[in-house]
Design a protein around this motif. Structure first.
Motif, PDB file in Angstrom:
ATOM      1  N   ASP A 149       0.820  -1.221   0.000  1.00 42.10           N
ATOM      2  CA  ASP A 149       0.000   0.000   0.000  1.00 42.10           C
ATOM      3  C   ASP A 149       0.850   1.266   0.000  1.00 42.10           C
ATOM      4  O   ASP A 149       0.500   2.263  -0.630  1.00 42.10           O
ATOM      5  CB  ASP A 149      -0.969  -0.002   1.193  1.00 42.10           C
ATOM      6  N   ASN A 150       1.964   1.240   0.734  1.00 46.09           N
ATOM      7  CA  ASN A 150       2.854   2.407   0.722  1.00 46.09           C
ATOM      8  C   ASN A 150       3.477   2.601  -0.659  1.00 46.09           C
ATOM      9  O   ASN A 150       3.613   3.720  -1.136  1.00 46.09           O
ATOM     10  CB  ASN A 150       3.964   2.243   1.760  1.00 46.09           C
ATOM     11  N   GLN A 162       5.736  -4.182  -5.455  1.00 47.53           N
ATOM     12  CA  GLN A 162       4.350  -3.913  -5.031  1.00 47.53           C
ATOM     13  C   GLN A 162       3.431  -5.065  -5.430  1.00 47.53           C
ATOM     14  O   GLN A 162       2.643  -5.564  -4.622  1.00 47.53           O
ATOM     15  CB  GLN A 162       3.825  -2.621  -5.676  1.00 47.53           C
ATOM     16  N   PHE A 190       0.305   1.987   9.465  1.00 47.58           N
ATOM     17  CA  PHE A 190      -0.029   2.248   8.057  1.00 47.58           C
ATOM     18  C   PHE A 190      -1.408   1.784   7.642  1.00 47.58           C
ATOM     19  O   PHE A 190      -1.793   1.975   6.499  1.00 47.58           O
ATOM     20  CB  PHE A 190       1.021   1.608   7.145  1.00 47.58           C
ATOM     21  N   LYS A 215       8.116   9.249   2.111  1.00 45.98           N
ATOM     22  CA  LYS A 215       7.365   7.988   2.017  1.00 45.98           C
ATOM     23  C   LYS A 215       8.163   6.965   1.192  1.00 45.98           C
ATOM     24  O   LYS A 215       8.240   5.783   1.549  1.00 45.98           O
ATOM     25  CB  LYS A 215       6.012   8.253   1.349  1.00 45.98           C
ATOM     26  N   ARG A 227      11.226   5.766   3.250  1.00 46.77           N
ATOM     27  CA  ARG A 227      10.761   4.921   4.364  1.00 46.77           C
ATOM     28  C   ARG A 227      10.346   3.538   3.837  1.00 46.77           C
ATOM     29  O   ARG A 227      10.665   2.511   4.416  1.00 46.77           O
ATOM     30  CB  ARG A 227       9.563   5.631   5.014  1.00 46.77           C
ATOM     31  N   THR A 228       9.658   3.531   2.698  1.00 44.24           N
ATOM     32  CA  THR A 228       9.202   2.253   2.154  1.00 44.24           C
ATOM     33  C   THR A 228      10.374   1.401   1.694  1.00 44.24           C
ATOM     34  O   THR A 228      10.360   0.184   1.865  1.00 44.24           O
ATOM     35  CB  THR A 228       8.210   2.491   0.990  1.00 44.24           C
TER      36      THR A 228
END
Lengths: 80, 485
Positions: free
Chosen positions: B211-212, B242, B472, B421, B424-425
């Motif tokens: 999702d991120n 993903q 999250f 983001k 971080r991901t």
């Protein structure tokens, strides 16, 4: 041809085509029990068996085998 | 109602309570409960399609019964063709009919013939690609003599509609699934704990990584012109991750839910990104689909072409891979995705490496050897290239994307709208793959790892995962990519 003779010749074909030295087959042996026996090598084996015994299987026969014993039954019927 | 939602948690709690409390030990009643809850679950997603599911199930059930009583090969073959035609017909009508019309219209227009055939308003039922494959597999397995027909309509219908798997698989075979419904099921604490761990790992993949990544990737795909080559390249890599974490996350959750109900669902992924060749990758990716197609498309074709040697294998593989592609949807991008992957097999077949299956042996530090690592990276990049087609709206967009990757800006720093983001991901991705590598011998990664830890470490690790998921978890439901297929 006698079943025991088919068994010996089939074992040799398995050893040659799956490259599994010392392989021991039983009637109940399934593809799950032999490392190199997958969908691909199965067809290679079928072609080798057909050439060796000079026979031809139908698609349905090939799909219906559940173990080595059932394979031998099909060969036995065709080489009689 | 998706797995990572409060509504599903509520629904599952009710099913769980009824299943193991008033209905405990009563197999028939438990199957009724599974069937009714599966239809409720399916109806909750799209109630208009419930009659279709029921009618298709009933037709195949009676065909199976007739098949078991047929006394000649010819009758058996006719009934099997009817069954396959029912499944394929449903799939073609609901999923591909408009695509065929549009394609023919474009073809007629291209050769100067005016066509005014419009598209029809056909709504694709959710999960149709999955449940039709189960219906087909059932009749073919009876025809091949691999299974007996299922006398109990409730068990058969539950197999088709089982709620953890109806929307996105895994596609279980009747041979392994139906017998489980006929066995007595009482609460198995160890299996339920195992299921919960697998759900936790699936949730982590979906919520924390997929999702991120979706947010970062959608930004780029929504504004392709002007993106630097390096951004496009990194986005393509991130999309592969993903897609994997989204679908593998879903599959782990489905399998975990099945385990809690005492039912073993087939495995769907086996650490595909550690594959060292394309054939190894496809043996480890979406396993339930690829084994289904191997059984019913590749094998029959390979048997037909068996005297053509390697050419026969190549033809069977290419046909099989095109079906893999087209199965994903009515778009030429998917057909080309399948063809591209099929063509990648050719050098492997010609060089015989296709027939070799070497076990992965890490070096003395427990890491992949340089040779294996370079093969893994090479395979990953080839797959990533294909997945650009998978993600694109049309072939033109995919080709534009690929050609834009190759420019001088490939050597610049990638730019993302949400930099924090993205970074971080990436940190979470590194953590994720480290766990996957360490636990790659297990059914799912954390199962293998936590076995070696003592309780405080194990529980700290679980807490860390739960904390990350909690951080999250979106307030609105974020659907799984594979729901659209």
């Amino acid at each position: 041809m006698e079943r025991s003779k088919i068994f010996i010749e089939l074992t040799e074909l398995f050893i040659d085509n799956l490259d599994e030295e010392g392989l021991v087959l039983k009637d109940t042996t399934t593809a799950m029990e032999i490392d190199g026996w997958d969908s691909l090598t199965h067809i290679i084996l079928v072609v080798a068996i057909e050439k060796h015994f000079k026979i031809r299987f139908t698609s349905r026969e090939i799909h219906s085998w559940k173990n080595v014993g059932e394979m031998i039954n099909s060969i036995e019927k065709k080489v009689e | 109602m998706i797995f990572n939602s409060v509504s599903f948690a509520g629904f599952f709690l009710v099913v769980f309570f009824l299943y193991y409390s008033p209905l405990k030990g009563n197999t028939k009643a438990q199957n009724w409960l599974l069937l009714l809850s599966s239809y409720f679950f399916y109806g909750f997603a799209d109630w208009k399609m419930v009659p279709l599911l029921l009618v298709a199930t009933t037709i195949i059930y009676f065909l199976g019964k007739a098949l078991s009583k047929s006394n000649s090969d010819k009758n058996s073959s006719i009934l099997t063709y009817l069954g396959v035609l029912t499944g394929v017909g449903l799939l073609v009508y609901f999923k591909y009919f408009n695509f065929f019309i549009d394609s023919f219209s474009s073809l007629f227009n291209a050769i100067g013939l005016h066509s005014n055939i419009g598209s029809f308003n056909i709504i694709m039922p959710l999960g149709i690609s999955f449940f039709t494959f189960k219906l087909i597999s059932y009749v073919v397995e009876i025809h091949r003599g691999k299974i007996e027909y299922c006398k109990d309509f409730v068990s058969f219908s539950t197999y088709i509609a089982f709620f953890p798997t109806i929307l996105s698989g895994p596609i279980d075979k009747p041979n392994t699934f139906i017998p489980q419904l006929q066995q007595r099921r009482t609460f198995d604490f160890a299996l339920a704990v195992d299921g919960c761990k697998q759900i936790l790992w699936g949730l982590f993949q979906k919520v924390v990584i997929a999702d991120n990544l979706a947010a970062v990737i959608n930004d780029v795909w929504g504004d392709l012109p002007g993106q630097s080559s390096s951004t496009l390249f990194l986005t393509a890599i991130l999309f592969s991750i993903q897609l994997y974490t989204d679908f593998s996350g879903y599959s782990h959750m489905a399998i975990g839910v099945g385990k809690i109900l005492g039912i073993q669902i087939t495995k769907n992924f086996n650490y595909p990104f550690f594959s060292r060749s394309i054939d190894e990758f496809w043996r480890n990716w979406h396993i339930s689909l690829t084994s289904w197609l191997t059984e019913y498309i590749f094998m029959p074709l390979n048997i037909k072409f068996r005297n053509l040697g390697k050419l026969g294998i190549i033809l069977a593989i290419i046909a099989n891979m095109v079906v893999v592609g087209v199965w994903h949807g009515p778009n030429w991008t998917f057909a080309l995705f399948g063809l591209y992957n099929g063509l990648l097999f050719i050098p492997l077949i010609i060089s015989d490496s296709f027939f070799e299956k070497k076990k992965l042996k890490p070096n003395k530090y427990g890491l992949p050897t340089l040779k294996d690592l370079s093969k893994m990276i090479g395979t990953f990049l080839l797959i990533t290239l294909g997945l650009i087609l998978f993600r694109a709206d049309d072939i033109g967009q995919a080709m534009g994307y690929i050609s834009d990757i190759f420019s001088n800006s490939l050597f610049t720093i990638p730019e993302f709208e949400e930099k924090f983001k993205a970074v971080r991901t990436v940190v979470f991705i590194v953590f994720f793959f480290a766990i996957e590598w360490k636990g790659r011998l297990g059914i799912y990664a954390i199962d293998e790892i936590v076995k070696k830890w003592n309780n405080p470490i194990r529980w700290s690790f679980y807490s860390l995962l739960i904390l990350a998921i909690g951080m999250f978890m979106a307030s609105d439901e974020s659907p799984f990519i594979y729901f659209q297929f």
